[in-house]
Design an enzyme around this catalytic site. Structure first.
Site, short mmCIF file in Angstrom:
data_model
loop_
_atom_site.label_atom_id
_atom_site.label_comp_id
_atom_site.label_asym_id
_atom_site.label_seq_id
_atom_site.Cartn_x
_atom_site.Cartn_y
_atom_site.Cartn_z
N ALA A 40 -39.99 10.42 -6.72
CA ALA A 40 -40.51 10.01 -8.04
C ALA A 40 -42.01 9.68 -7.97
CB ALA A 40 -39.72 8.81 -8.56
N ASP A 98 -36.63 10.62 -2.21
CA ASP A 98 -36.68 10.33 -3.64
C ASP A 98 -38.16 10.38 -3.97
OD1 ASP A 98 -37.07 9.11 -6.09
OD2 ASP A 98 -35.38 7.75 -5.87
N LYS A 100 -42.43 10.38 -13.57
CA LYS A 100 -43.45 9.53 -12.94
C LYS A 100 -44.63 10.40 -12.51
CE LYS A 100 -39.60 6.83 -12.55
NZ LYS A 100 -38.29 7.26 -13.07
N HIS A 147 -28.85 -5.25 -16.63
CA HIS A 147 -30.17 -5.60 -17.19
C HIS A 147 -30.50 -4.81 -18.45
CE1 HIS A 147 -30.54 -2.34 -14.36
NE2 HIS A 147 -31.72 -2.01 -14.85
N TYR A 204 -32.60 30.99 -22.70
CA TYR A 204 -31.52 30.27 -22.03
C TYR A 204 -31.52 30.59 -20.53
CZ TYR A 204 -26.96 28.19 -21.13
OH TYR A 204 -25.96 27.40 -20.65
N PHE A 242 -33.28 2.88 -5.40
CA PHE A 242 -33.50 2.47 -6.79
C PHE A 242 -32.14 2.25 -7.45
CE2 PHE A 242 -34.35 3.37 -11.33
CZ PHE A 242 -35.17 2.29 -11.55
N ASP A 243 -32.12 1.50 -8.57
CA ASP A 243 -30.82 1.10 -9.14
C ASP A 243 -29.98 2.27 -9.67
OD1 ASP A 243 -32.94 0.97 -10.90
OD2 ASP A 243 -32.02 -0.47 -12.24
N1 PM9 Z 1 -37.28 4.48 -12.49
C1 PM9 Z 1 -38.49 2.75 -13.57
O1 PM9 Z 1 -38.84 2.15 -14.59
C2 PM9 Z 1 -36.95 4.17 -14.96
C3 PM9 Z 1 -35.64 3.58 -15.22
S1 PM9 Z 1 -35.52 1.84 -15.37
C4 PM9 Z 1 -36.53 1.41 -16.71
O2 PM9 Z 1 -38.95 2.46 -12.46
C5 PM9 Z 1 -36.74 6.07 -8.62
C6 PM9 Z 1 -37.53 5.63 -7.44
C7 PM9 Z 1 -37.01 5.56 -9.87
C8 PM9 Z 1 -36.23 6.01 -10.99
C9 PM9 Z 1 -36.45 5.51 -12.29
C10 PM9 Z 1 -35.23 6.98 -10.76
C11 PM9 Z 1 -34.40 7.52 -11.89
C12 PM9 Z 1 -35.00 7.44 -9.49
N2 PM9 Z 1 -35.76 6.98 -8.46
O3 PM9 Z 1 -35.28 7.36 -14.90
O4 PM9 Z 1 -33.45 8.93 -14.38
O5 PM9 Z 1 -37.97 4.66 -10.01
O6 PM9 Z 1 -35.76 9.79 -14.54
O7 PM9 Z 1 -35.15 8.40 -12.64
C13 PM9 Z 1 -37.54 3.84 -13.64
P1 PM9 Z 1 -34.89 8.63 -14.21
#
Ligand code: PM9
Length: 465
Positions: free
Chosen positions: A223, A221, A264, A455, A79, A131-132
């Site tokens: 990712a 960000d 990613k 969506h 933990y 991003f959304d």
């Molecule tokens: N991106 C994508 O498919 C997964 C969710 S929608 C199917 O592109 C950015 C640039 C992203 C992103 C997720 C996140 C959120 C933050 N920034 O999905 O929560 O492209 O790990 O990350 C998706 P998490």
């Protein structure tokens, strides 16, 4: 010439071989029709067993390496004080240069903690294009997310090398009005909602100048930071001979820290983190992360997942892997381009973005042209893509009206190390065949509209025709 990096035919060969396979099956056209109707024309609601080639997302869908699976077995599930956390923090520090790592269960977990601490009510977060989930978390704490990307980002056919760049003039105008209203600046690299387009080092440096001038912190960000570094090497003058690790370090050197969905470029199925150098800020974030995600040495992840992530971070910035990966996306895009399918250009890193607005020019925005395209590609060949257009854009928080975005696209995201060239050939044939009969395709209307991030859960039906 290095064949591993450039290939014999211009496309770099895969620097891995396959040790384990997963069966996939193409169900019949009648079954596909039944499944998509039962699921309200929403591909998120389909069961994956009813999908043949799944290009919904590149998030959490990577194939892990034998080394990562070995790491899964040695993960430390304590933990507190997990050794796997130490491995993760050490990888983050080694690759990105940040001293403090706060794990989270995925990107939006990190966003939740981060925004709760950094944003005061009414504050603004400018960025290139959020991003959304990022936007939703900013708005969830009553902040405002403002996109300051260059205008060319909205011109799908314009071939600029760094269409993810921030418009520095727009950014400065916004920041200087009242720097105290800016919570932080966020650069998303690559820029997912803008077609997977990269951000240049020069643009990061200029954004840093604004951030320093007005004393506003700057975060990344991250990712898809590794894919962004690859594009810098390929496209930015002066970077062709640099190692990707050096480029990544330089990118991070302009940042106060980063938020990363590790699903990613860290090649794992789950996980994320916040990384930074400011101890005082870390001390404000850590207790909130305990509340939202977990103790600072696991933050919503198991030890084994942190172990796999520590290994994946190194594999994800490997140049031979990235040359193959980005080459695979380019291979699919080039096939579609040859057939006249309208695409976002230049081709992005993690996905092919089809210009749904132009592909389905007879369908108005309010009838979701790119969603109709996604549904048709599923019906035609069992392919699952995702709409990044009017359905995703949602409603204007002030007027309540549906937003008609400048870019309305279908994204075919390539999971990392999962599909072969034959799969890409198949996908290209399916899209080409939908393209030939595009004029017969109708638009869609809501049957049920989900109130948040619509969506994911909305249900649609074909418009009467
Ligand atoms: N991106 C994508 O498919 C997964 C969710 S929608 C199917 O592109 C950015 C640039 C992203 C992103 C997720 C996140 C959120 C933050 N920034 O999905 O929560 O492209 O790990 O990350 C998706 P998490």
């Amino acid at each position: 010439m290095d064949i591993e990096l450039n290939g014999i035919d211009g496309f770099a060969p895969p620097p891995f071989k396959i040790k384990s396979v997963e069966a996939i099956r193409l169900i019949s056209r009648e079954e596909r029709e039944r499944k998509i109707n039962e699921n309200g024309m929403n591909l998120f609601l389909l069961s994956s067993k009813d999908v043949y080639i799944d290009m919904l997302t590149d998030s959490g869908t990577s194939a892990m390496s034998d080394q990562q699976w070995a790491g899964i077995m040695t993960g430390d599930e304590s933990y507190a004080g997990s050794g796997s956390f130490d491995h993760l923090a050490s990888a983050v520090s080694d690759i990105m240069g940040f001293s403090y790592t706060l794990p989270a269960h995925q990107g939006r977990g990190a966003e939740q903690t981060f925004d709760k601490v950094l944003i005061k009510e009414g504050q603004i977060v400018p960025g290139n294009m959020h991003f959304d989930t990022t936007r939703a978390h900013i708005e969830n704490v009553n902040g405002r997310a403002v996109d300051c990307v260059i205008d060319e980002a909205f011109d799908a056919g314009c071939e600029l090398p760094f269409k993810g760049n921030i418009d520095i003039g727009k950014l400065e105008a916004l920041v200087k009005k009242d720097p105290s209203r800016i919570a932080y600046i966020l650069i998303t690299a690559t820029c997912n909602n803008g077609g997977g387009q990269p951000v240049s080092i020069e643009n990061m440096r200029q954004t840093r100048e604004i951030s320093s001038k007005y004393k506003v912190p700057l975060f990344l960000d991250a990712a898809r930071y590794a894919e962004n570094a690859f594009f810098i090497k390929k496209r930015e003058p002066g970077y062709a001979d640099k190692r990707l690790r050096e480029i990544a370090r330089e990118m991070m050197s302009y940042m106060d820290g980063c938020i990363m969905s590790a699903k990613k470029d860290a090649l794992v199925n789950i996980g994320g983190f916040i990384a930074l150098n400011d101890k005082e800020l870390y001390n404000r974030l850590a207790p909130v992360n305990v509340l939202m995600e977990g103790f600072p040495t696991y933050g919503g992840m198991s030890g084994r997942d942190m172990e796999a992530m520590a290994i994946g971070l190194y594999e994800g910035i490997d140049e031979r892997y990235l040359a193959h990966r980005i080459g695979q996306v380019e291979y699919l895009a080039a096939k579609l381009d040859e057939a006249g399918v309208p695409l976002m250009k230049p081709f992005g890193g993690h996905a092919v973005y089809i210009n749904g607005k132009e592909f389905m020019s007879h369908i108005p925005c309010e009838n979701f042209p790119s969603q109709a395209l996604c549904v048709e590609c599923y019906l035609e060949g069992g392919i699952r893509g995702v709409e990044i257009g009017a359905l995703l854009a949602g409603r204007d928080p002030d007027t309540g009206e549906s937003i008609c975005p400048k870019l309305d696209m279908m994204r075919l995201a390539a999971p990392r190390r999962v599909y072969m060239r034959e799969h890409m050939d198949y996908v290209a044939e399916v899209v080409k065949s939908v393209f030939k009969r595009r004029n017969e395709i109708r638009g869609l209307d809501f049957e049920y509209e989900s109130p948040i991030m619509r969506h994911f859960l909305s249900r649609l039906k074909w418009v009467e025709g």
